[in-house]
Design a protein around this motif. Sequence first.
Motif, PDB file in Angstrom:
ATOM      1  N   LYS A  96      13.613  45.607  22.140  1.00 43.97           N
ATOM      2  CA  LYS A  96      13.468  45.237  20.728  1.00 43.97           C
ATOM      3  C   LYS A  96      14.710  44.532  20.207  1.00 43.97           C
ATOM      4  CE  LYS A  96      10.235  48.974  19.607  1.00 43.97           C
ATOM      5  NZ  LYS A  96       9.999  50.193  18.803  1.00 43.97           N
ATOM      6  N   MET A  97      15.880  44.957  20.691  1.00 46.32           N
ATOM      7  CA  MET A  97      17.124  44.319  20.256  1.00 46.32           C
ATOM      8  C   MET A  97      17.255  42.899  20.786  1.00 46.32           C
ATOM      9  SD  MET A  97      18.852  46.218  18.213  1.00 46.32           S
ATOM     10  CE  MET A  97      20.505  45.553  18.325  1.00 46.32           C
ATOM     11  N   ARG A  98      16.466  42.559  21.806  1.00 45.80           N
ATOM     12  CA  ARG A  98      16.524  41.217  22.369  1.00 45.80           C
ATOM     13  C   ARG A  98      15.516  40.280  21.719  1.00 45.80           C
ATOM     14  NH1 ARG A  98      16.640  41.474  28.815  1.00 45.80           N
ATOM     15  NH2 ARG A  98      16.985  39.248  28.465  1.00 45.80           N
ATOM     16  N   ARG A  99      14.769  40.771  20.738  1.00 43.05           N
ATOM     17  CA  ARG A  99      13.853  39.899  20.013  1.00 43.05           C
ATOM     18  C   ARG A  99      14.653  38.894  19.189  1.00 43.05           C
ATOM     19  NH1 ARG A  99       8.505  41.959  19.129  1.00 43.05           N
ATOM     20  NH2 ARG A  99       8.435  40.777  17.204  1.00 43.05           N
ATOM     21  N   PRO A 100      14.168  37.655  19.083  1.00 42.91           N
ATOM     22  CA  PRO A 100      14.895  36.658  18.280  1.00 42.91           C
ATOM     23  C   PRO A 100      14.952  37.060  16.817  1.00 42.91           C
ATOM     24  CG  PRO A 100      12.729  35.837  18.915  1.00 42.91           C
ATOM     25  CD  PRO A 100      12.940  37.112  19.666  1.00 42.91           C
ATOM     26  N   THR A 111      19.398  36.464  19.074  1.00 42.65           N
ATOM     27  CA  THR A 111      18.701  37.744  19.064  1.00 42.65           C
ATOM     28  C   THR A 111      19.431  38.737  18.180  1.00 42.65           C
ATOM     29  OG1 THR A 111      19.905  38.617  20.974  1.00 42.65           O
ATOM     30  CG2 THR A 111      17.935  37.301  21.422  1.00 42.65           C
ATOM     31  N   ALA A 112      18.773  39.870  17.948  1.00 44.06           N
ATOM     32  CA  ALA A 112      19.384  40.911  17.120  1.00 44.06           C
ATOM     33  C   ALA A 112      20.675  41.420  17.761  1.00 44.06           C
ATOM     34  CB  ALA A 112      18.397  42.056  16.917  1.00 44.06           C
ATOM     35  N   THR A 113      20.674  41.558  19.091  1.00 48.31           N
ATOM     36  CA  THR A 113      21.872  42.011  19.795  1.00 48.31           C
ATOM     37  C   THR A 113      23.006  40.998  19.646  1.00 48.31           C
ATOM     38  OG1 THR A 113      20.509  43.178  21.415  1.00 48.31           O
ATOM     39  CG2 THR A 113      22.797  42.742  22.016  1.00 48.31           C
ATOM     40  N   THR A 116      24.378  41.013  16.084  1.00 49.65           N
ATOM     41  CA  THR A 116      25.195  42.203  15.814  1.00 49.65           C
ATOM     42  C   THR A 116      26.577  42.071  16.431  1.00 49.65           C
ATOM     43  OG1 THR A 116      23.211  43.587  15.737  1.00 49.65           O
ATOM     44  CG2 THR A 116      25.327  44.700  16.058  1.00 49.65           C
ATOM     45  N   PHE A 117      26.615  41.697  17.719  1.00 48.07           N
ATOM     46  CA  PHE A 117      27.903  41.586  18.397  1.00 48.07           C
ATOM     47  C   PHE A 117      28.731  40.419  17.846  1.00 48.07           C
ATOM     48  CE2 PHE A 117      26.000  44.365  21.594  1.00 48.07           C
ATOM     49  CZ  PHE A 117      27.077  45.174  21.918  1.00 48.07           C
ATOM     50  N   SER A 118      28.073  39.341  17.430  1.00 53.06           N
ATOM     51  CA  SER A 118      28.807  38.209  16.853  1.00 53.06           C
ATOM     52  C   SER A 118      29.488  38.612  15.551  1.00 53.06           C
ATOM     53  CB  SER A 118      27.862  37.032  16.615  1.00 53.06           C
ATOM     54  OG  SER A 118      27.304  36.578  17.828  1.00 53.06           O
ATOM     55  N   ILE A 119      28.740  39.339  14.707  1.00 54.03           N
ATOM     56  CA  ILE A 119      29.318  39.804  13.438  1.00 54.03           C
ATOM     57  C   ILE A 119      30.490  40.742  13.697  1.00 54.03           C
ATOM     58  CG2 ILE A 119      28.876  41.191  11.384  1.00 54.03           C
ATOM     59  CD1 ILE A 119      27.730  38.389  11.220  1.00 54.03           C
ATOM     60  N   LEU A 120      30.323  41.652  14.665  1.00 50.49           N
ATOM     61  CA  LEU A 120      31.397  42.598  14.978  1.00 50.49           C
ATOM     62  C   LEU A 120      32.619  41.871  15.547  1.00 50.49           C
ATOM     63  CD1 LEU A 120      29.361  45.560  16.545  1.00 50.49           C
ATOM     64  CD2 LEU A 120      30.381  45.437  14.267  1.00 50.49           C
TER      65      LEU A 120
END
Length: 707
Positions: A96-100, A111-113, A116-120
Amino acid sequence: MGTTRSIMKMIFAVMFIGWIFVWIMIPTKVFKYNWTPKLAKHLNTTYFGPQGLTIVLLTVPMMLIAALSCVYLHIQKKSTDNGTANRSKICEVVGKMRRPMMVMNPLGIVTATEFTFSILFVALLVWSLGNYLYISYNVHLHNDDNANEYGRWQAKFRSFGLRTGYVGHICWAFLFFPVTRASTILPLVGLTSESSIKYHIWLGHLSNFLFLVHTVVFFIYWGMIDKLIDAVQWNPTYVPNLAGTIAMLIGIAMWVTSLGWFRRKKFELFFYTHHLYGLYIIFYVIHVGDSWFCMILPNIFLFFVDRYLRFLQSTKRSRLVCARLLPSDSLELTFSKSPGLHYNPTSILFVHVPSISKLQWHPFTVTSSSNLEKDTVSVVIRRQGSWTQKLFNQISSSIDSLEVSTEGPYGPTSFDFLKHDSLILVSGGSGITPFISVIREIIFQSQNRNTKLPNILLVCSFKHYQDLALLDLIFPVSGISISDISKLNLRIEVYVTREEKQTIPAEEHRLLQTKWFKPNSLDSPISPILGPNNFLWLGAVIVSSFAMFLFFTAIVTRYYIYPVDHNSGKIYNFSYRALWDMFLGCVCIFIASSAVFLWRKKQNRTEDQAVKQIQSVEFQTPTSSPASWFYRAERELESVPYQSIVQSTNIHFGSKPNLKKILFEAESSEDVGVMVCGPRKMRHEVARICASGLSKSLHFEAISFNW
């Protein structure tokens, strides 16, 4: 094995979080004034000097993760081979985290992953810059001679430029992980080197921008204080500014030539310029020094281990068995391989033809299945550039042998597409090639009566009718039984976008042609670089080379550098320290990798000779060229051996596929895997449909080879 892998995943997570926590704390006052003095007493020993602290906190954890991940991937491979792959709820969450999540230029499909990691990661950079400036402006300036001599404003300006370079250095801690082709870290988060190239591009742009700001600020500062001569200064006991200036000039050349518009128009210039990274690293490390080098050492060390092993693999000539030439300006090259070489669908193989270019290597999609074709591996090449044009001309000529070297194949360590109830494979042009390997793998899986096969919908979009010949490659050159094909739940929808049926000339049918090559005594089957247990031996290389690096660094520091530093009036050269680290790292990688490679080569020699003997007998006799079974589909079906596939194919002329309608019609299935490979516009359209939230059963995965 499932429990062991779960425990190892937890260990990796804890170690990685701890590693990131250190990066978060480094810019703070707590780390600088409280932790560093206490830790330095115990870690900055006479055997490692000032770099002892960074080696323990930032180098060792990532190297330990890389070594342990080799064991993890070996266990995972055994589990996959035995059909016991883990399909836990954690895997569903990861899916699910790999969904665009969003589709936007220039970032593409995010993707969601990734979001998330880009923002962090951006938050880490902002946090680091803020803390560096806070410490600099509130503590350092009070005791800064530059602030007293040239003014507080100029000192703040200089401090900003310096700290910008510090933040760019953080990007370098991650820069080489995505381009390590045989990485053992990327598979831990479900990534491959090919799918991670965009992260390398993002980090490259960001780090070059920060370093450019760093350089420009210092040049302006030196101009303000009338000391531009400092730009070419090489201080033996402090940071050599000239080394940084040279590194920045090289970096700008690499940066400009890697921009998308430049790379597409002048690929060869981009290719050769990008190989200046060796010089870039040398001058960069000389500029920052050995302690800062150890902060980014893990990703560079692992990259050079991978790079040297790839070099060793590329020194062997690969046995080219045959080439299938299609009327669609495409060809399929089939190489001999050892039965011990296993790879997953959607893998790529790097090909080098010395007679065309001594230096260039080009990646191509693997169309074969290592399970279905145990002795061969095939790739598809489309004629669309000067290199491929020369290759076509050579193969089309009267030559009966061709010197070729290969690297790889590289691809996902696991590819569990059978977990879906249905598969929708959307392709544009030559983007169909990775899906050929998927279909061939499903053909192999159909031989197991207990395996539940997904329904497959292959949606192909071609510009011209003759491009349909690419569909001929669904079946290997050696042929398969009709019973295997009949088990497939395969439907093919073909769209010819630029031609109408009535406009196609009734010319003589151009058939698919097969050209066979004579075996050469210097050729060898493609085999795993370190043998069947490749991951375990790779772990041995990583552990032994890094252990040697620590040992030799300790010896040189204790018995050569340390006495100089502690003699009255002498300070060991700042640049030489960094050069020692780079030299010892390269030597240790060379010794460990060469030793393991030669040991494995000796053990595999008997197996390779047996494979060469078998395959030379099997493939040395030319056979007639098979006819295309899709091209000119109006021929009598009785002459086509695979009638069930031809009958399941619909050809639409003069239109593009309505992807939204096609995907939503498949929504009735509980679990639909959606894979797309083709032009950027097509990939983005499919991603937007899957990300729209209108259907929760669509699980998206894009395959892109556009660097």
